[in-house]
Enzyme design. Sequence first.
Site, mmCIF file in Angstrom:
data_model
loop_
_atom_site.group_PDB
_atom_site.id
_atom_site.type_symbol
_atom_site.label_atom_id
_atom_site.label_comp_id
_atom_site.label_asym_id
_atom_site.label_seq_id
_atom_site.Cartn_x
_atom_site.Cartn_y
_atom_site.Cartn_z
ATOM 1 N N ILE A 47 -4.109 -72.750 -27.158
ATOM 2 C CA ILE A 47 -5.030 -72.092 -26.245
ATOM 3 C C ILE A 47 -6.212 -71.553 -27.044
ATOM 4 C CG2 ILE A 47 -5.300 -70.273 -24.522
ATOM 5 C CD1 ILE A 47 -3.252 -72.525 -23.763
ATOM 6 N N GLU A 48 -7.395 -72.042 -26.748
ATOM 7 C CA GLU A 48 -8.621 -71.590 -27.358
ATOM 8 C C GLU A 48 -9.327 -70.676 -26.366
ATOM 9 O OE1 GLU A 48 -12.769 -73.555 -29.154
ATOM 10 O OE2 GLU A 48 -11.194 -74.848 -28.347
ATOM 11 N N ILE A 49 -9.690 -69.476 -26.812
ATOM 12 C CA ILE A 49 -10.407 -68.525 -25.965
ATOM 13 C C ILE A 49 -11.756 -68.303 -26.619
ATOM 14 C CG2 ILE A 49 -10.373 -66.269 -24.865
ATOM 15 C CD1 ILE A 49 -7.289 -66.292 -25.410
#
Length: 132
Positions: free
Chosen positions: A124-126
Amino acid sequence: MIDHLDHLVLTTSRPEACIDFYARVLGMRLERFVGGTPPVERTAFVFGNQKINLHIQGREFEPKAHLPVPGALDLCFIASTPLTDVVTRLGECHWPIIEGPVQRTGAVGKIRSVYVRDPDFNLIEISEYLAA
């Protein structure tokens, strides 16, 4: 021909941990609804104008991906708050950042990102967009 993404389906082997991560840690709104053929209770995470529908491994329903497995997704979300606030929130939730902040390229420009893994080990890239 394509305008935007409406929803995607995430397969989990750990539904309670998955719900905790997307609802509590990332702040998405948990939604329960009835859908499918035959109609069954479904779970989704709503954010902005999109959502993530949840399938539980071994209890998926048709139609589904050819090989629905937990941990196969690599997703990038644009944060609604500054990335420094995201980092603070992850720390408060005791959720480890595995990389970042680092600069990357998003769909419409340069972004600054942190990376975490969800309970099924999806990446998960935020991110936040950088000023031009």
